[in-house]
Design an enzyme around this catalytic site. Structure first.
Site, PDB file in Angstrom:
ATOM      1  N   HIS A  28       0.811  -1.217   0.000  1.00  0.00           N
ATOM      2  CA  HIS A  28       0.000   0.000   0.000  1.00  0.00           C
ATOM      3  C   HIS A  28       0.848   1.273   0.000  1.00  0.00           C
ATOM      4  CE1 HIS A  28       0.312  -0.280   4.534  1.00  0.00           C
ATOM      5  NE2 HIS A  28       0.389   1.036   4.401  1.00  0.00           N
ATOM      6  N   ASP A  42       0.300  -7.745   1.524  1.00  0.00           N
ATOM      7  CA  ASP A  42       0.650  -6.327   1.656  1.00  0.00           C
ATOM      8  C   ASP A  42       2.160  -6.125   1.674  1.00  0.00           C
ATOM      9  OD1 ASP A  42       0.294  -3.613   1.807  1.00  0.00           O
ATOM     10  OD2 ASP A  42      -0.099  -3.570   3.970  1.00  0.00           O
ATOM     11  N   SER A  98       4.556   2.811   7.747  1.00  0.00           N
ATOM     12  CA  SER A  98       4.317   1.591   6.977  1.00  0.00           C
ATOM     13  C   SER A  98       5.530   1.222   6.144  1.00  0.00           C
ATOM     14  CB  SER A  98       3.122   1.761   6.045  1.00  0.00           C
ATOM     15  OG  SER A  98       1.929   1.598   6.734  1.00  0.00           O
TER      16      SER A  98
END
Length: 450
Positions: A161, A218, A299
């Site tokens: 992402h 992910d 992230s």
């Protein structure tokens, strides 16, 4: 093989896992809120293309015995990502530095390389050179996340992402976790001005390109161009973690590069559901829960043990608000266990398509006890794919799966996360309840390879 259609099951309001990671550009319009099941409908776990990426060698019996309760319910944000594309930004979060071009985001690094072993100072001195800030820009928007250096010539691990280059039209039709664009689409976006820039701890930067992505776990691998002599991170083992041990998170929250935070492992094998891919397959992983501060922009960064070994990829947080102005750390951060994705990383590095284990079923959450019956907690089988591993083992629609090896199954997310901790071809023992009677069988997991 035709995949079963996801089934909707009764349940509570599904969790919203958002990315703590997205310093969206101030000029970028805020992305639309993710499409979520309506109240009273639990997210569907599609195990016929689900499970997956784990240990480099099959070792089902060596894995931890139980999964932590069930997936959390509340507003969650993906731990950091570009302010565009798929689930990169469920909620756009910015700080003043990001709005003003990020000039205040770079700080000096003064580390104590002579600090005692096992201290946060020593860990920071070792790991900071191996963690980068990733800035992504397309016509759909811009933002930043973090990454972990895998090789001296610039191979970098991050979250899907963070670097998702999906087009604006894809975002509108599939605001969850769309699959990565094919080569032609990616080239077209690059011609329209898409770019990825990697900022290193020594103040230098380089352009980068996507090597491969896997929305189901992910994860993504990118390649920084024309670099050498980088410091690769040391990869540890997430299977060695225990609840209560100290850990350190390193990344670029809100664009503030080389940020170090400390905490403990709060829980292990926490089922975290952050959405689904373009085929409706759930992105669920058995997360490491930590109270080390993780915020938007973290992230793709490193969660490390006190020896400075990477044990997880920081990926999502729970926030006490869905507001983009308030989303931030409340001590509930989640990292993808490094053991779970090592085989995926190897496939992406080799230019191959990522593969995942699967049972060949779709499942929902158990609805609770009926009048005069005893409640059975687990994942209820909604459909069984013909000639699948599940069918060969004798599983049928209506069965409630309660255990995989020694992992207790508390619902659909719990089952998906557990199966994703194995690889295609692994043999597992599945236990289920049918008409109040317990049954079990050995199952050799299928692969979703096409």
């Amino acid at each position: 093989m035709t995949e079963p259609t996801p089934q909707q099951q009764p349940g509570g309001t599904p969790p919203q896992w958002a990315p703590p990671g997205a310093d969206a550009d101030a000029t970028t319009p805020p992305p639309a809120a993710p499409t979520m099941p309506p109240p009273g409908v639990a997210p569907t776990a599609v195990l016929s293309t689900p499970p997956a990426a784990l240990a480099t060698t099959p070792k089902p019996k060596a894995r931890r015995a139980t999964l932590a309760a069930t997936a959390l319910v509340g507003a969650l944000v993906l731990g950091g990502g570009a302010g565009f594309g798929g689930a990169a930004l469920f909620y756009s979060t910015q700080d003043d530095g990001a709005r003003n071009g990020g000039s205040s985001a770079t700080g000096s690094q003064v580390v104590d390389s002579d600090a005692p072993e096992g201290t946060a100072e020593k860990v920071a001195a070792k790991v900071l050179p191996s963690v980068v800030k990733i800035e992504v820009s397309t016509q759909a928007g811009s933002g930043s996340g973090s990454g972990i250096i895998l090789s001296s010539d610039g191979l970098i691990l991050t979250n899907n992402h963070v670097v998702d280059l999906s087009s604006e039209s894809t975002q509108e039709t599939n605001p969850g976790f769309p699959g990565s664009p094919d080569q032609d689409q990616q080239q077209g976006q690059e011609q329209q001005g898409s770019s990825i820039t990697v900022d290193f701890s020594d103040g230098t930067s380089a352009s980068a390109k996507v090597v491969g992505t896997d929305p189901l776990t992910d994860t993504a691998v990118i390649q920084a161009e024309n670099v050498s002599g980088l410091t690769p991170a040391t990869i540890g083992k997430s299977s060695n973690l225990v609840v209560g041990q100290d850990v350190v998170a390193i990344g670029s929250p809100y664009g503030l590069d080389s940020t170090v935070t400390t905490g403990i492992v709060s829980a292990l094998d926490r089922p975290v559901n952050v959405g689904s891919d373009s085929s409706g397959n759930a992105t669920v992983y058995p997360a490491i829960q930590t109270d080390a501060a993780i915020n938007p922009g973290n992230s793709g960064g490193a969660l490390v043990d006190m020896n400075g070994n990477v044990v997880g990829i920081n990926a999502s947080i729970r926030s006490n608000s869905s507001s983009s102005e308030e989303a931030g750390s409340i001590g509930l951060g989640f990292a993808i266990p490094i053991d779970e994705v090592l085989p995926i990383i190897d496939q992406l590095k080799a230019g191959d398509e990522a593969t995942h284990a699967r049972m060949g079923i779709s499942v929902g959450d158990s609805a609770g006890a009926q009048s005069g019956q005893t409640a059975v907690t687990g994942a209820v089988v909604q459909d069984v794919t013909a000639d699948s591993a599940a069918e060969k083992a004798g599983l049928k629609k209506g069965d409630t799966i309660t255990k995989v090896d020694e992992h207790q199954i508390n619902g659909s997310d719990s089952l998906v996360a557990t199966v994703r901790s194995y690889r295609p071809g692994d043999e597992v023992e599945v236990t289920w309840s049918r008409d109040g009677k317990e049954q079990s069988a050995k199952i050799t997991l299928d692969s979703d390879a096409t």
